[in-house]
Design an enzyme around this catalytic site. Structure first.
Site, mmCIF file in Angstrom:
data_model
loop_
_atom_site.group_PDB
_atom_site.id
_atom_site.type_symbol
_atom_site.label_atom_id
_atom_site.label_comp_id
_atom_site.label_asym_id
_atom_site.label_seq_id
_atom_site.Cartn_x
_atom_site.Cartn_y
_atom_site.Cartn_z
ATOM 1 N N CYS A 56 -4.335 -64.359 68.643
ATOM 2 C CA CYS A 56 -4.956 -65.625 67.890
ATOM 3 C C CYS A 56 -3.888 -66.782 67.838
ATOM 4 C CB CYS A 56 -5.243 -64.966 66.556
ATOM 5 S SG CYS A 56 -6.659 -63.867 66.558
ATOM 6 N N HIS A 111 -6.200 -72.150 62.993
ATOM 7 C CA HIS A 111 -6.675 -71.080 63.571
ATOM 8 C C HIS A 111 -8.065 -70.711 62.765
ATOM 9 C CE1 HIS A 111 -7.937 -67.164 65.456
ATOM 10 N NE2 HIS A 111 -7.391 -66.489 64.386
ATOM 11 N N ASN A 144 -14.232 -66.032 64.630
ATOM 12 C CA ASN A 144 -12.915 -66.092 65.046
ATOM 13 C C ASN A 144 -12.817 -65.896 66.479
ATOM 14 O OD1 ASN A 144 -10.130 -65.261 65.719
ATOM 15 N ND2 ASN A 144 -9.801 -64.029 64.050
#
Length: 324
Positions: free
Chosen positions: A114, A251, A281
């Site tokens: 990520c 993020h 996500n």
């Protein structure tokens, strides 16, 4: 004069298939309310059968090039941040290079899950500042739906697929924090916390792709603290503070992490670009997706000061300060 890596274009791609929270209700013990309350996610996109990470990355790259008014052969370097490549090798970036019809330059992947796009931006900036590249296409792209255990409600409802891209170009600046471009970055990792977020497969271990495993509560506690710390560190390197910020583009993992980080930084939520409700996500794709959507919405404008931060498996985390 100082060489800066300035954003010239941004674009993104999302698969056509939209998966609302209700899709999971007949498959696992969960509900739309449970998912929204714990993550802020309402829907996400899943890649179509046969749709690959490189294809999505290429679509996002084309959108960013169009936004920049550039052609593929104007680009020196392609960097793709991904943890879900088409193949073990070659790199996804070389596949994008070929699909775009680039006749020169070089391409490589970055893997920091990520945090991958933050790591890729930092690499792109280093190439530009050192004079090894003049124009770099930086892409985050993921097909996380391919590594989800659809019976694990703690993980399968959180992730989605997509891609986002930026075009960075070398430009002269005055060497001050008023310059456009990347002003500072901060990268970190700690391999002792691997078990908080990992995939239980790999080439040299199981010979399989594996599925996502996560210790959600432990990761949440680490995320808010570390994201605030790395954003602070990057801002300090740039000689700037929280009050100078126009936008946080974080993020997009979980709305509670996003809100908790903003609170620690003393930045109101109306200065945070939030897309997690629509995308879930998307790992390395989430920051460039949010930047592209933020520009489309009219939130992000030329001259705005942005900090973007991310944390992912490794654990790996970091932040980049840039002036749009």
């Amino acid at each position: 004069m100082t060489i800066r890596a300035v954003v010239r274009g941004v674009g993104h791609y999302l698969p056509e298939r939209i998966i609302p929270n209700s899709w999971f209700e007949s498959r696992i013990d969960t509900s739309d309310e449970w998912i929204r309350t714990r993550s802020g996610i309402e829907r996400r996109h899943f890649a179509a059968e046969g749709e690959t990470t490189s294809q999505m990355a290429t679509a996002a790259a084309r959108a960013a090039l169009a936004d920049a008014g550039m052609k593929p052969d104007d680009i020196d370097t392609v960097i793709v941040a991904t943890t879900t490549p088409d193949l073990t090798f070659p790199s996804t970036a070389t596949m994008v290079q070929a699909a775009l019809g680039m006749t020169g330059g070089f391409a490589f992947d970055v893997q920091a899950v990520c945090a991958g796009f933050v790591y890729a931006l930092t690499n792109a900036n280093a190439l530009i500042v050192s004079g090894q590249a003049s124009r770099v296409l930086v892409i985050g792209a993921e097909t996380f739906s391919r590594i989800l255990d659809m019976e694990d409600r703690a993980t399968c409802v959180l992730f989605g697929d997509g891609a986002g891209a930026l075009v960075l170009e070398a430009a002269e600046g005055a060497g001050t924090s008023a310059d456009r471009g990347i002003l500072a970055s901060d990268l970190n990792s700690d391999g002792t916390m691997r078990d908080m977020l990992y995939v239980d497969g790999g080439v040299s271990s199981t010979g399989t792709a594996g599925v996502v495993k996560m210790q959600g509560n432990a990761l949440f506690r680490q995320a808010v603290e570390k994201l605030a710390q790395t954003a602070d560190a990057a801002l300090k390197k740039a000689g700037l503070g929280h009050d100078d910020l126009d936008w946080i583009v974080p993020h997009q993992a979980n709305i509670r992490i996003i809100a908790g980080t903003a609170k620690k930084l003393g930045v109101p939520m109306d200065k945070v670009v939030v897309t997690v409700q629509d995308h879930g996500n998307t790992s390395a794709a989430s920051i460039p997706l949010a930047l592209s959507v933020g520009k489309q919405r009219g939130q992000i404008r030329e001259g705005d000061l942005i900090v973007t931060e991310a944390i992912g498996g490794g654990l790996a985390w970091g932040a980049v300060v840039l002036r749009w």
